[in-house]
Write a protein that holds these residues in place. Structure first.
Motif, PDB file in Angstrom:
ATOM      1  N   ASP A   1       0.859  -1.171   0.000  1.00 48.11           N
ATOM      2  CA  ASP A   1       0.000   0.000   0.000  1.00 48.11           C
ATOM      3  C   ASP A   1       0.904   1.233   0.000  1.00 48.11           C
ATOM      4  O   ASP A   1       1.705   1.407   0.916  1.00 48.11           O
ATOM      5  N   PRO A   2       0.822   2.092  -1.023  1.00 47.79           N
ATOM      6  CA  PRO A   2       1.746   3.224  -1.099  1.00 47.79           C
ATOM      7  C   PRO A   2       1.567   4.249   0.020  1.00 47.79           C
ATOM      8  O   PRO A   2       2.516   4.941   0.366  1.00 47.79           O
TER       9      PRO A   2
ATOM     10  N   TYR B   1       2.138  -4.310   3.614  1.00 43.37           N
ATOM     11  CA  TYR B   1       1.999  -5.276   2.541  1.00 43.37           C
ATOM     12  C   TYR B   1       0.703  -6.061   2.727  1.00 43.37           C
ATOM     13  O   TYR B   1       0.360  -6.451   3.831  1.00 43.37           O
ATOM     14  N   TYR B   2      -0.005  -6.278   1.628  1.00 44.78           N
ATOM     15  CA  TYR B   2      -1.247  -7.035   1.640  1.00 44.78           C
ATOM     16  C   TYR B   2      -1.130  -8.199   0.660  1.00 44.78           C
ATOM     17  O   TYR B   2      -0.502  -8.079  -0.384  1.00 44.78           O
TER      18      TYR B   2
END
Length: 59
Positions: free
Chosen positions: A49-50, A55-56
């Motif tokens: 996700d920026p 992290y996903y």
């Protein structure tokens, strides 16, 4: 005289490089991974996700 000055400058440059590297290593963050809601043990690709840097797992 010139050799002594160059030796001192090389020492200062080396010490600066070592300290810079040491500070970079200290500032590194650990990677946070948010578990998937249907975690079944399969290996999945991760996307970051920026905004939050978390992290996903991709579906």
């Amino acid at each position: 005289m010139i050799a002594k000055t160059l030796t001192v400058l090389a020492g200062v440059a080396a010490a600066g490089f070592v300290m810079k590297r040491f500070m970079e290593l200290r500032e590194q963050q650990t990677v946070r991974v948010k578990p998937h809601r249907r975690d079944d043990g399969q290996i999945r690709k991760l996307r970051q996700d920026p905004k939050t840097g978390e992290y996903y797992a991709e579906d």
